[in-house]
Design an enzyme around this catalytic site. Structure first.
Site, short mmCIF file in Angstrom:
data_model
loop_
_atom_site.label_atom_id
_atom_site.label_comp_id
_atom_site.label_asym_id
_atom_site.label_seq_id
_atom_site.Cartn_x
_atom_site.Cartn_y
_atom_site.Cartn_z
N LYS C 76 0.87 -1.18 0.00
CA LYS C 76 0.00 0.00 0.00
C LYS C 76 0.90 1.23 0.00
O LYS C 76 1.94 1.25 0.69
CB LYS C 76 -0.88 -0.04 1.26
CG LYS C 76 -1.87 1.11 1.38
CD LYS C 76 -2.76 0.90 2.62
CE LYS C 76 -3.78 2.02 2.76
NZ LYS C 76 -4.65 1.81 3.93
N SER C 151 -9.53 2.26 3.34
CA SER C 151 -8.66 3.00 2.46
C SER C 151 -7.72 2.10 1.66
O SER C 151 -7.06 2.58 0.73
CB SER C 151 -7.84 4.01 3.26
OG SER C 151 -7.04 3.35 4.20
N SER C 175 -9.90 -0.11 7.51
CA SER C 175 -9.36 0.03 6.16
C SER C 175 -8.72 -1.20 5.53
O SER C 175 -8.33 -1.13 4.37
CB SER C 175 -8.37 1.19 6.12
OG SER C 175 -9.07 2.40 6.32
#
Lengths: 93, 485, 485
Positions: C76, C151, C175
């Protein structure tokens, strides 16, 4: 939240908000504050605030120099540098 | 109107750790810009603070030395504001729960009066970087080497009632942190900084007046002047019916006045909250015990002991104990057997004078305690007079500071310059007879009653013997020989 | 090849059925073809990946490999990767090349994984749909008109579309778990403190944790084991041994008590989702688990609590983005204030600015007690609620999200509507507990996730429950197919 509050909060947080967007921020932020106001109805008498989920205490580091000079590497991301100094608009005191 | 001055001082002492409070970068002074600012100090994305144990130990030692409470549990908090020398946009400090609180220190004022000043708290925090106002095409340059250096912020109770008291307090704290070895106290380099909170009130009134904060006080003299100026300014305002504005001011040493800071805090809201990247600091009894065991003899204890043990005046004891280095030097001399008062005279007199002139600290004295002892031993055993000993001192000093730096010994100087005191009565008599013969007029005048001329004859004998004649012997012999007809 | 899980690929590479380089090339080709539609990857590190793959193959040939050697992975874009752009989904860091690797990246590199690139995410991890990214939304491979969740939307979409067998993510309020649920994969957020946050760009420091998105509990166990453990650079990382999660996976569920959180089966939960979750519970019961209802008092206030605490922490964490040392800098600033305001005003998107302002507000003078302190007290109550529940059950289960994936643009009109997507996941972050989501069925062809929450440091147990479930069912093997076959 009203417009004045939004403007003063934006100033504290150093965020430029365009004139035409202020109204939307006022609306959204008011909505959020209204939402979190629900916390009022919780009975927290005698309850300590929790700052950490861990029940640990701060570990201590040995005092020793472990970092070498890597200025060049670190300043590769700097927008404005001269003689190794980070440049900003003049700071008055 | 009789006005009372209320002063509180906030002192920021840079702690003498090798590395920063939250990172492993060096704290050494004078490095090229940003060469000692690592990722943590620069506030790079993703980095985290890790607490330096030595900084904590130094805070604990300070707490013990000031009879304060060392908090078993204290918390780091973020003080949020924007400034270019503050890379994270917040300073990690301590707010509601500082590591040390409720201490005290005694100050001594002119005239010997003693007063206890409360220390509200001493907490740990990180220093910011520096803004250099050199012009870079209208821009300022930021050096973050200093960012992250550990600070102990020491806050006094508003117990100070005059600029003189404030200076005495500042000096006492300055001396203490140097004694404890936790701060080098270098005001020029900025490792010991002072802000003064000043207000006035009509004497007898209970509430405090509005106070101002004055910053940039980097010498004892400036502190005194700035406070005096500020007090006068406030009194002027109040006496003409105005109100004092609560604000932060800067001292301008060139103009000897304070002025409001330009970019200051339209009442800055720092939004303090506990730093979630750090856990509560617990100071174990083990650390407190170790700190207590490592504490040196405190300055006031040493001073009182010097008065008691060495029979010194309070003034001399004060001067000798101004720093540990000075006190240690003195005691090294005394422990070698030199009379304490003689030693005190020399250390506070000749040695201090020479050090001042050369701009040196006693730790860097070219004449170390051993060398001084050699000189004083020869004074005590009568080999040289006190006066000539000063010349010997100068010789030793010069040789130590010369190109090859090897100091000569006192005896070598005495020998090579023939400075041994003349104690042989026969030799002195001979000189006196010569002087009397060379100065018949003065002799006549003296014998007819001009007693003042005795000093003239002493001077002539000393001159003729190159200062080496034993003064007491000269006196005795002159008295009898001048009177003789 | 792209259908292989991490465990399968690791074994195949070790058995030299194919090399890591071959697998990497295969995936890079897939990514080149399929990523444009998904927008899951922001940066591809092809050269680096091939070099690392070759090195992995060499280690395997030398008999030096482990279960993860040569396995491709994506990170990420919140994790700092040395020499590689790290944007955090923001214009503010659009060109930021990190000079260092996050601990998570270091450890996964050391375990032999091969990074293919950085994945898209909600800006600064603030969002539940991956629609706040400066680089455009991510699309759900199950229905590209819908969100993948956020997210960690890029990581989830990449794994679900079989572009990479696993990806790292972060979870502050859900997330990892929420996007895992919306894309039909397995995602775990460990106990707070289990994995180092060093190098993980901070959003809300007391809530953020790094974790993993993969296609099975077995994969999650392998990767979590490699990521976890104490890191001296993160004061909030726990110094406790890391169990062998893989070894605990097959433990039988007989005697396990499973708590069903009553409050989660409320009007907000779509009936179709509820039905799928209830069916999943039957599977657990058939495996020997005893399901009972528990109540979590205070849990109803978890979303408002979170939206006070998280913005407060982020308002401070994001203050370092000021255009001075790195990141976006507004052109031609008029003065310092203009530099700050425009760099931040232009560099941050609307959601980030909203949260910074909310956070600034709740920390400000006059509001701190009523909001921040109050929220931290409610947080204590919520955490206590979980503790109490765990006295009578071993794990807690329930739906991960109230609805399946919604359409892009459907919830962006009102921030609070978006916030309520995390209603079942947020409390777990507030209490610092471990939680995972695994696929347990479909509603109208869209995946549904089952959340399993454990006691602190009981990752092994929740992975075990998930693994046993996955031995009995095949939801986790379902692939979006279609264009992503």
């Amino acid at each position: 939240m009203n417009r004045n509050e939004v403007e003063s909060i934006a100033h504290l947080a150093r965020l430029a908000i365009a004139e035409e967007e202020i109204a939307v921020y006022v609306e959204n932020l008011s909505r959020i504050i209204e939402f979190v106001n629900q916390l009022d109805r919780a009975d927290t008498e005698g309850v300590d605030p929790m700052a950490h989920p861990l029940h640990m205490t701060q570990p201590l580091r040995e005092d020793g120099v472990t970092e070498a000079d890597q200025r060049e590497l670190y300043q590769q991301n700097a927008p404005a540098v001269q003689h190794g100094l980070y440049l900003v608009p003049k700071v008055l005191d | 109107m009789d006005w009372e001055t209320i002063i509180g001082l906030e002192i920021h002492a840079q702690l003498a750790t090798k590395s920063k409070i939250f990172s492993g970068a060096s704290t050494a002074y004078g490095a090229p810009p940003n060469s000692q600012a690592c990722l943590v100090d620069l506030g790079y994305p993703g980095v985290l603070p890790v607490l330096n144990g030595a900084a904590v130990r130094m805070a604990v030692v300070f707490g013990l030395a000031t009879d304060a409470t060392v908090a078993a549990r204290s918390v780091f908090a973020r003080k949020n504001y924007f400034y270019p020398d503050l890379p994270k946009g917040y300073q990690i400090s301590q707010y509601e729960l500082p590591v040390v609180h409720d201490g005290r220190i005694e100050i001594r004022l002119d005239g010997g009066e003693r007063k206890t000043i409360g220390i509200t708290r001493a907490h740990l925090e990180e220093d910011a970087g520096k803004s250099l106002h050199e012009d870079y095409q209208g821009l300022s340059g930021i050096d973050l080497n200093r960012a992250g250096t550990p600070l102990l912020e020491i806050v006094s109770e508003p117990d100070l009632r005059s600029a003189k008291e404030a200076v005495a307090y500042m000096k006492a704290i300055h001396q203490l942190v140097r004694y404890l070895g936790i701060c080098d106290g270098n005001l020029q380099e900025g490792s010991f900084r002072c802000d003064a909170n000043v207000s006035v009130r009509p004497r007898g009134r209970h509430e405090f007046g509005t106070r101002t904060e004055t910053k940039n006080l980097n010498s004892f003299r400036f502190v005194e002047r700035a406070i005096n100026h500020e007090v006068e300014r406030q009194i002027d305002i109040l006496e003409s019916g105005g109100r004092v504005v609560q604000e932060t001011r800067l001292y301008d040493p060139d103009r000897d006045e304070t002025r409001p800071m330009r970019t200051k805090e339209e009442a800055n809201d720092y939004r303090y909250f506990p730093d979630p990247d750090l856990l509560p600091l617990v100071v174990e009894t083990g650390m407190v015990d170790a700190a207590r065991a490592s504490m040196p003899e405190l300055p006031w204890v040493k001073r009182d002991r010097f008065v008691e043990q060495y029979g010194l005046s309070e003034y001399d004891a004060d001067v000798l104990t101004v720093s540990r280095a000075s006190a240690d030097y003195y005691e090294a001399v005394v422990r070698s057997g030199i009379d304490p008062k003689l030693a005190a005279n020399w250390v506070t007199g000749e040695l201090a004078g020479a050090l001042n002139k050369a701009g040196l600290e006693i730790a860097d004295s070219p004449v170390d305690s051993k060398s001084l002892v050699q000189i004083l031993v020869r004074v005590e055993d009568g080999t040289i007079s006190g006066k000539l000993a000063k010349d010997v001192f100068e010789e030793v000093w010069t040789s130590a500071t010369s190109a090859d730096g090897t100091p000569v010994s006192a005896d070598e100087v005495i020998g090579s310059k023939g400075l041994r005191q003349i104690t042989d009565a026969g030799a002195v008599e001979a000189v006196i007879r010569e002087v009397m013969a060379a100065n018949p007029q003065q002799l006549e005048q003296y014998r007819s009653g001009k007693d003042k001329l005795f000093g003239f004859f002493v001077g002539q004998v000393m001159k003729a013997t190159g200062g080496k004649a034993n003064p007491a012997l000269v006196n005795d012999l002159l008295k009898s020989m001048l009177a003789d007809r | 090849m792209h259908e292989m899980t991490v465990a399968q690929a690791g074994r195949a590479i070790a058995a030299r059925q194919f090399g890591s380089e071959e697998l990497v090339r295969h995936l890079l080709e897939r990514i080149g073809r399929l990523n444009p539609e998904l927008n899951a990857f922001l940066t591809l590190t092809e050269g680096h990946a091939l070099a690392a793959a070759r090195a992995a193959d060499a280690r395997v040939a030398a008999g030096d490999g482990g279960p993860l050697t040569g396995v491709p992975i994506a990170h990420k874009d919140i994790f700092c990767t040395a020499g590689v752009t790290t944007t955090c989904g923001s214009r503010m860091l659009g060109n930021f090349v990190s000079p260092y690797d996050a601990t998570v990246v270091e450890r996964l590199n050391a375990a032999g994984t091969v990074m293919l690139g950085k994945t898209n995410m909600d800006e600064f991890a603030m969002g539940s749909s991956n629609e706040t990214s400066w680089f455009g939304p991510v699309r759900n491979p199950w229905d590209t008109a819908r969100v993948p969740g956020g997210s960690s939307g890029g990581s989830a979409a990449a794994v679900a579309a079989r572009l990479v067998p696993a990806a790292t993510g972060t979870d502050t309020g859900g997330s990892i778990r929420q996007p895992a649920a919306l894309t039909g994969i397995t995602g775990i957020k460990p106990t707070y403190g289990r994995v180092s946050r060093y190098g993980m760009i901070a959003f809300a420091s007391s809530l953020d944790q790094a974790g993993v998105l993969a296609r099975s509990a077995e994969d999650a166990a392998l990767l979590l084991g490699a990521m976890s453990g104490h890191d001296a650079r993160d004061s909030t990382s726990v110094d406790a041994p890391v169990p062998d999660y893989a070894a605990e996976l097959d433990a039988p569920l007989e005697g396990l008590t499973v708590g069903l959180v009553e409050e989660f089966f409320d009007e907000g939960l779509e009936p179709a989702n509820a039905a799928v979750v209830e069916a999943a519970l039957k599977v657990l019961e058939a495996l020997g688990a005893k399901v009972r209802r528990v109540s979590l008092p205070g849990i109803g206030l978890s979303v408002p609590t979170y939206y006070v605490v998280a913005p407060a922490e982020c308002s401070s964490n994001l203050a370092r983005f000021d255009g001075v040392r790195f990141g976006y800098r507004a052109a031609q600033p008029r003065d310092l204030e203009d530099l700050y305001k425009r760099s931040r005003g232009e560099g941050f998107g609307a959601e980030v600015k909203r949260r910074i302002m909310t956070g600034t507000y709740v920390l400000s003078a006059g509001y701190f007690d009523a909001y921040y302190l109050k929220a931290q007290r409610v947080r204590q109550i919520i955490a206590a609620g979980f503790s109490e529940a765990f006295e009578s059950v071993d794990v807690l289960v329930g739906p991960t999200t109230p609805t399946p994936a919604f359409e892009i643009g459907a919830k962006t009109h009102d921030p609070v509507t978006m916030y309520l997507n995390d209603i079942y996941t947020i409390g777990v972050n507030l209490a610092g507990l471990p939680g995972l989501s695994l696929p347990c069925g479909f509603v109208d062809g869209l995946p549904v996730g089952l959340q399993i929450v454990g006691r602190a440091f009981d990752e092994g147990r929740i992975l075990n429950v998930a693994h046993r479930f996955q031995r009995e069912t095949d939801w986790h093997t379902r692939s979006p197919g279609g264009a992503f076959a």
